[in-house]
Design an enzyme around this catalytic site. Sequence first.
Site, PDB file in Angstrom:
ATOM      1  N   LYS A  75       0.799  -1.233   0.000  1.00 34.85           N
ATOM      2  CA  LYS A  75       0.000   0.000   0.000  1.00 34.85           C
ATOM      3  C   LYS A  75       0.833   1.286   0.000  1.00 34.85           C
ATOM      4  CE  LYS A  75      -4.348  -1.293   2.226  1.00 34.85           C
ATOM      5  NZ  LYS A  75      -5.305  -0.847   3.256  1.00 34.85           N
ATOM      6  N   ASP A 112     -10.187   3.675   2.083  1.00 37.57           N
ATOM      7  CA  ASP A 112     -10.406   3.166   3.447  1.00 37.57           C
ATOM      8  C   ASP A 112     -11.126   4.189   4.327  1.00 37.57           C
ATOM      9  OD1 ASP A 112      -9.338   0.643   3.068  1.00 37.57           O
ATOM     10  OD2 ASP A 112      -7.316   1.229   3.669  1.00 37.57           O
TER      11      ASP A 112
END
Length: 284
Positions: A75, A112
């Site tokens: 990520k 997210d």
Amino acid sequence: MSAANDDEIIPRAGVIGWPVAHSRSPKLHGFWLKQHGLTGRYDKLPVPPEDLAGFIADLPKEPGFRGVNVTIPHKIAVLPMMAQIDDVARRIGAVNTVVVQPDGSLYGSNTDAFGFIESLKADAPAGWVASAGPAMVLGAGGAARAVIVALLDAGVAELRLANRSIEKAVALADEFGHAVQPVAWDDRAAALAGVNLLVNTTSLGMAGQPPLEIALDDLPATALVNDIVYSPLVTDLLARAKGRGNPVVDGLGMLLHQGRPGFKAWFGVAPSVTPELREAVLAD
Ligand code: ATR
């Protein structure tokens, strides 16, 4: 591939990680593809760290590839490989959704924070109002960064941040501003006084990890409690909070809602999170 075959190219996406076997994203996106009767694929894509740069560079050349989700450990590493990133991904410092643009360039975002807020909105039994009081966040890792950005953007004016290694909480407070107040790990129970929301972003309480120890005596009875751990779905924290009458939201919603923007960008349909989807992903 010749131009004559363009119509036969199947739209594709997937999740890259190492390992990636545990990912529930294929179940999530597979459910939506079927539900909407779309021709498309979403695959688990194991990519070891040494192959990441090559994989990302080749992505626009793959016929039909619309983009990928990115999970552990990539990520942060993919961030500088994007031609463009959105503001939320820049502030979180990580990318979880990559979209191949019509010109072949790569756009990185992080969904997210969106997923976290949408799950509170959808699943909080009596709703949740950001401005109604302080929030308390446990943990200062990657997941905490997404939750902090989400809460600040939602309008939380005071965010108490407790972490075992206090220096990480202090660093996040320096980075995100005076609304974020570091709390020593030993003071976490006392710091619950007056909060409107409690979120666990640590790995404590996850299957195979130690339990999260925190006395809830000082937590107001109306405070919403969320655990981003979703395996088990009902963590010890959520069970104890529910037992004393607090409203609770489990961690599955964040996973499901964070997938919505990527699916829309890759396959052109805005999907929704339903009880049937929850069941299908849980059954995996
Ligand atoms: P993620 O990306 O899921 O947030 P991470 O960046 O590794 O994962 O962060 C894990 C978080 O869980 C950290 O806040 C970590 O605390 P430290 O910063 O002190 O390491 C927390 N954590 C993990 N094990 C813990 C334990 N036994 N006690 C308290 N906190 C713990």
